[in-house]
Design a protein around this motif. Structure first.
Motif, PDB file in Angstrom:
ATOM      1  N   ILE A  45      -7.070  20.222  15.883  1.00 54.36           N
ATOM      2  CA  ILE A  45      -6.359  20.663  14.682  1.00 54.36           C
ATOM      3  C   ILE A  45      -5.165  19.755  14.451  1.00 54.36           C
ATOM      4  N   ASN A  46      -5.077  19.216  13.255  1.00 53.99           N
ATOM      5  CA  ASN A  46      -3.943  18.388  12.865  1.00 53.99           C
ATOM      6  C   ASN A  46      -3.918  18.307  11.348  1.00 53.99           C
ATOM      7  N   PHE A  47      -2.823  18.734  10.741  1.00 57.87           N
ATOM      8  CA  PHE A  47      -2.682  18.655   9.286  1.00 57.87           C
ATOM      9  C   PHE A  47      -1.203  18.697   8.944  1.00 57.87           C
ATOM     10  N   ILE A  48      -0.880  18.434   7.692  1.00 60.15           N
ATOM     11  CA  ILE A  48       0.508  18.545   7.240  1.00 60.15           C
ATOM     12  C   ILE A  48       0.593  19.535   6.081  1.00 60.15           C
ATOM     13  N   VAL A  49       1.805  20.077   5.897  1.00 59.09           N
ATOM     14  CA  VAL A  49       2.116  20.863   4.700  1.00 59.09           C
ATOM     15  C   VAL A  49       3.333  20.224   4.040  1.00 59.09           C
ATOM     16  N   ASN A  50       3.194  19.886   2.775  1.00 60.15           N
ATOM     17  CA  ASN A  50       4.287  19.312   2.011  1.00 60.15           C
ATOM     18  C   ASN A  50       5.231  20.409   1.540  1.00 60.15           C
ATOM     19  N   PRO A  51       6.393  20.050   0.998  1.00 62.87           N
ATOM     20  CA  PRO A  51       7.341  21.077   0.560  1.00 62.87           C
ATOM     21  C   PRO A  51       6.714  22.092  -0.390  1.00 62.87           C
ATOM     22  N   GLN A  52       6.822  23.376  -0.026  1.00 60.13           N
ATOM     23  CA  GLN A  52       6.349  24.514  -0.814  1.00 60.13           C
ATOM     24  C   GLN A  52       4.822  24.627  -0.842  1.00 60.13           C
ATOM     25  N   GLU A  53       4.127  23.950   0.060  1.00 55.35           N
ATOM     26  CA  GLU A  53       2.676  23.955   0.107  1.00 55.35           C
ATOM     27  C   GLU A  53       2.180  24.900   1.198  1.00 55.35           C
ATOM     28  N   THR A  54       0.957  25.414   1.022  1.00 54.71           N
ATOM     29  CA  THR A  54       0.305  26.264   2.018  1.00 54.71           C
ATOM     30  C   THR A  54      -1.057  25.686   2.369  1.00 54.71           C
ATOM     31  N   LYS A  55      -1.372  25.629   3.673  1.00 50.50           N
ATOM     32  CA  LYS A  55      -2.698  25.238   4.142  1.00 50.50           C
ATOM     33  C   LYS A  55      -3.102  26.161   5.290  1.00 50.50           C
ATOM     34  N   GLU A 100       0.854  -1.183   0.000  1.00 49.63           N
ATOM     35  CA  GLU A 100       0.000   0.000   0.000  1.00 49.63           C
ATOM     36  C   GLU A 100       0.891   1.233   0.000  1.00 49.63           C
ATOM     37  N   LEU A 101       0.733   2.063  -1.026  1.00 49.17           N
ATOM     38  CA  LEU A 101       1.591   3.233  -1.202  1.00 49.17           C
ATOM     39  C   LEU A 101       0.985   4.496  -0.609  1.00 49.17           C
ATOM     40  N   ARG A 102      -0.336   4.596  -0.673  1.00 44.30           N
ATOM     41  CA  ARG A 102      -0.976   5.812  -0.201  1.00 44.30           C
ATOM     42  C   ARG A 102      -2.471   5.583  -0.043  1.00 44.30           C
ATOM     43  N   ARG A 103      -3.064   6.346   0.857  1.00 49.41           N
ATOM     44  CA  ARG A 103      -4.513   6.437   0.949  1.00 49.41           C
ATOM     45  C   ARG A 103      -4.890   7.882   0.640  1.00 49.41           C
ATOM     46  N   ILE A 104      -5.784   8.046  -0.313  1.00 46.42           N
ATOM     47  CA  ILE A 104      -6.211   9.389  -0.722  1.00 46.42           C
ATOM     48  C   ILE A 104      -7.555   9.667  -0.063  1.00 46.42           C
ATOM     49  N   PRO A 105      -7.620  10.571   0.920  1.00 47.82           N
ATOM     50  CA  PRO A 105      -8.926  10.906   1.496  1.00 47.82           C
ATOM     51  C   PRO A 105      -9.766  11.643   0.472  1.00 47.82           C
ATOM     52  N   VAL A 106     -11.034  11.279   0.377  1.00 46.17           N
ATOM     53  CA  VAL A 106     -11.923  11.888  -0.612  1.00 46.17           C
ATOM     54  C   VAL A 106     -13.166  12.437   0.086  1.00 46.17           C
ATOM     55  N   PHE A 107     -14.004  11.531   0.559  1.00 43.88           N
ATOM     56  CA  PHE A 107     -15.236  11.941   1.237  1.00 43.88           C
ATOM     57  C   PHE A 107     -15.145  11.735   2.752  1.00 43.88           C
ATOM     58  N   ASN A 108     -13.995  11.307   3.220  1.00 44.85           N
ATOM     59  CA  ASN A 108     -13.770  11.041   4.637  1.00 44.85           C
ATOM     60  C   ASN A 108     -12.877  12.124   5.253  1.00 44.85           C
ATOM     61  N   ILE A 109     -12.817  12.148   6.565  1.00 39.40           N
ATOM     62  CA  ILE A 109     -11.913  13.045   7.281  1.00 39.40           C
ATOM     63  C   ILE A 109     -10.608  12.303   7.540  1.00 39.40           C
ATOM     64  N   ASP A 110      -9.487  12.944   7.274  1.00 41.17           N
ATOM     65  CA  ASP A 110      -8.177  12.326   7.496  1.00 41.17           C
ATOM     66  C   ASP A 110      -7.288  13.309   8.248  1.00 41.17           C
ATOM     67  N   PRO A 111      -7.098  13.112   9.563  1.00 41.06           N
ATOM     68  CA  PRO A 111      -6.299  14.068  10.333  1.00 41.06           C
ATOM     69  C   PRO A 111      -4.808  14.013  10.032  1.00 41.06           C
ATOM     70  N   MET A 112      -4.339  12.962   9.345  1.00 45.28           N
ATOM     71  CA  MET A 112      -2.920  12.926   9.003  1.00 45.28           C
ATOM     72  C   MET A 112      -2.581  14.052   8.031  1.00 45.28           C
ATOM     73  N   VAL A 113      -3.305  14.124   6.927  1.00 43.72           N
ATOM     74  CA  VAL A 113      -3.035  15.191   5.968  1.00 43.72           C
ATOM     75  C   VAL A 113      -3.863  16.436   6.255  1.00 43.72           C
ATOM     76  N   GLY A 114      -4.901  16.291   7.103  1.00 45.34           N
ATOM     77  CA  GLY A 114      -5.754  17.439   7.421  1.00 45.34           C
ATOM     78  C   GLY A 114      -6.966  17.564   6.528  1.00 45.34           C
ATOM     79  N   TRP A 115      -7.289  16.483   5.784  1.00 44.53           N
ATOM     80  CA  TRP A 115      -8.451  16.544   4.885  1.00 44.53           C
ATOM     81  C   TRP A 115      -9.735  16.588   5.713  1.00 44.53           C
TER      82      TRP A 115
END
Length: 643
Positions: free
Chosen positions: A598-608, A96-111
């Protein structure tokens, strides 16, 4: 000799030595700076690139191993079912390489937590999410001239009748649209080309079938009279993600498929009786595969010959059988197939659609050229478009294809995958009883639902792998309580006989998926800072108050946040915007505030950004949740809320 082309993934592989040197340099800088004043200019590094990870050699029949440091041949994009997500798995390894949150809440990436993701998912007037659940079933890519074009993935939400678009370069959702007057949005498929202009040979539309009948409009009227209920087939603009038009049809639509010439969309249907209870749904001998003539529908909409339903302004035309008796003007063609079919798929050569019977032990092969003849008034009956109906086993559901004219159908009741030859089944249907159309059978464990082959939904089907998604695992894995994992079984289909090469677990409940050749997927490794209008720079960094609204603009660069102290007052509405100024691939930072959800991530050069009410007085450590640096544990700011 021609120069050998480098693998695209090799060219874009992580520069590991650069990362090691960066972390070493920045650790020393972090130790040297007690007050932590960030220059945020990016780290210069003259290290030479190291060799990329090697590509995995194709496993021989019976093997699926991908050794450490090697890469998979394919991406498997899979739905996540009622988790509401999409999953990315390597094939053949099953990693498993990745999980893409779509309609769910994902506190790892902050979706579902960040302002940007909430705007995509949709919110209520108070800023809360309109929905926090989803049910993804079918994932499909956008096309250029019949094969994947690396732009988008599309996935449905059956619960709330939404369609989401995922960017393939970042594997993140950028649009979600809710379909009006639709319930049980199940089947989804992009067009494989737009035939209006020969230069437009790519996806411009996505087609969506509704499985459940509901009142039209569903506003409280006709609740006790299901005879007035109906289902709509929808067309969504792939670029704008707006609903272009809808067609009212008979029956309950299941899956959706599109033709390679771009002229037809289709949906297999059960309950052509239009009944509201199980007994009524079983009364007819056949159900149908409905074909929609896209050009005629769009011309009718262009001519203004449509209605609207309720508050929706989307044009709606009538595609029910009673309103389309004249083939020369009909919008729809209902081809009778086996009872309660489940699954409709287009063959890679573009000649046929295959419907599996579910309650019939047969698959129905429909020739597209004959469907066009029916629309031209040159075929007496819709059923005349059927060119084969081979008996293949009990409970046929989904069909996939190789590049040798063979079909692979999952048999739910037999717990098998059957390999059968399409042309031989046609010959048998025509009277050649010596034509042996079943090539091979394989037991799978257990009750297979969805099945799909490598590149099998494109004209570049390569006949290497078939994935059997099995709904029950029972004794296949270590017990983990009443909820069992499901099974993804990988089958090598490159030879005459199918060879089972791997069992992989799947967290319940994935549905359909696609297996995409890895050179098709072209991801970016870091973001572009200028893609974010609200980016934080040294010039606009800081804390700004306007009444009780406080804007906190902060930067991150390993190993520190640019604001060591953030002080606000109880009752303030705080908008925290964070920009990651690191430029090293894979160097993400997290941002969490205890007690504030509150919990989210910002990837390189990203803004949230996040917006919340500071309603809890006290001192809170805002800290990095994503391991980023030797001084990761020290990467913190004090968030102070004055009483």
């Amino acid at each position: 000799m021609a120069k050998e082309k480098k693998d695209p993934i090799e060219q874009a592989a992580p520069i590991l030595e650069n990362r090691r040197r960066f972390l070493g340099h920045s650790a020393l800088l972090g130790l040297a700076s007690a007050g932590v004043s960030l220059g945020l200019a990016g780290c210069k590094d003259d290290a030479k690139p190291v060799a990329a990870a090697a590509a995995a050699p194709a496993p021989a029949a019976g093997g699926h191993e991908v050794n450490p440091g090697q890469l998979d041949e394919y991406y498997h994009f899979s739905s996540g079912g009622h988790s509401g997500e999409v999953r990315v798995i390597g094939v053949p390894s099953g990693r498993e390489l990745r999980r893409i949150p779509v309609f769910n809440i994902d506190p790892m990436v902050g979706w579902g937590i960040t302002n940007e993701s909430k705007a995509i998912i949709g919110t209520n007037p108070d800023g809360s999410l309109k929905y926090t659940t989803g049910d993804t079933h079918h994932v499909h890519g956008s096309y250029k001239d019949g094969t994947y074009d690396s732009r988008w993935l599309f996935v449905n939400d059956k619960i709330h009748s939404r369609i989401a678009r995922i960017r393939m370069d970042t594997m993140e959702v950028d649009k979600i649209t809710e379909l009006p007057n639709v319930m049980g949005f199940h089947g989804i498929f992009p067009d494989k080309r737009d035939p209006v202009d020969e230069k437009i040979n790519y996806t411009t539309r996505v087609f969506c079938g509704a499985e459940f009948h509901c009142p039209l409009p569903n506003d409280g009227r006709d609740l006790d009279d299901p005879s007035k209920w109906g289902a709509l087939f929808s067309c969504v603009d792939a670029q704008s993600m707006e609903v272009r038009w809808q067609v009212r049809v008979d029956g309950n639509m299941d899956l959706t498929a599109t033709s390679y010439d771009g002229k037809l969309a289709a949906s297999n249907q059960y309950n052509t009786e239009n009944a509201a209870e199980l007994g009524g749904m079983m009364s007819a001998e056949h159900d149908a595969c409905v074909f929609l003539n896209i050009a005629r529908i769009e011309q009718m909409v262009k001519d203004g010959k449509f209605t609207t339903i309720g508050k929706s302004k989307v044009p709606v035309v009538d595609g029910r059988k009673a309103a389309n008796s004249d083939p020369k003007t009909a919008l729809t063609c209902y081809v009778p197939v086996g009872k309660n079919p489940h699954g409709v798929n287009a063959t890679p050569d573009g000649k046929y659609f295959v419907c599996a019977g579910k309650l019939s032990p047969t698959a129905t092969v429909i020739e597209l050229a004959l469907v066009h003849k029916w629309f031209a008034g040159e075929l007496p009956k819709e059923r005349d478009a059927v060119v084969a109906e081979p008996e293949i086993g009990l409970g046929p559901l989904h069909t996939a294809f190789d590049n040798k004219g063979n079909a692979y159908t999952s048999l739910f009741l037999d717990s098998q995958v059957v390999k059968w030859n399409i042309e031989k089944s046609i010959a048998f249907f025509k009277g050649d009883k010596a034509a042996k159309f079943v090539v091979d059978r394989m037991d799978v464990h257990y009750q297979p639902g969805h099945g799909f082959s490598s590149m099998g939904e494109t004209k570049e089907a390569d006949g290497k792998y078939f994935n059997s998604g099995n709904k029950f695992s029972k004794d296949r894995f270590l017990p983990v309580g009443p909820l069992h994992p499901e099974t993804e079984q990988l089958i090598n289909i490159s030879g005459e006989k199918m060879v089972l090469i791997a069992d992989h677990t799947a967290y319940p409940e994935p549905h359909d998926g696609i297996i995409v050749r890895r050179d098709v997927v072209k991801t970016r490794q870091i973001y572009n800072l200028d893609d974010f209008p609200n980016k934080v720079t040294p010039e606009n960094m800081g804390i700004e108050r306007k009444g009780n609204k406080v804007n906190v603009r902060m930067m991150s660069q390993a190993p520190a946040f640019s604001l060591p102290v953030i002080k606000v007052k109880k009752g303030d509405e705080v908008t925290l915007t964070l920009t990651n100024h690191d430029k090293v691939e894979d160097l993400a930072h997290g941002c969490a505030i205890p007690n504030y959800n509150i919990n989210f991530i910002v990837n390189p050069q990203e803004t949230k950004s996040v917006t919340f009410k500071a309603d809890k007085p006290g001192a809170y450590w805002l800290y990095c949740t994503h391991f980023c640096h030797a001084l990761h544990l020290e990467m913190r700011s004090r968030f102070l809320v004055e009483a």
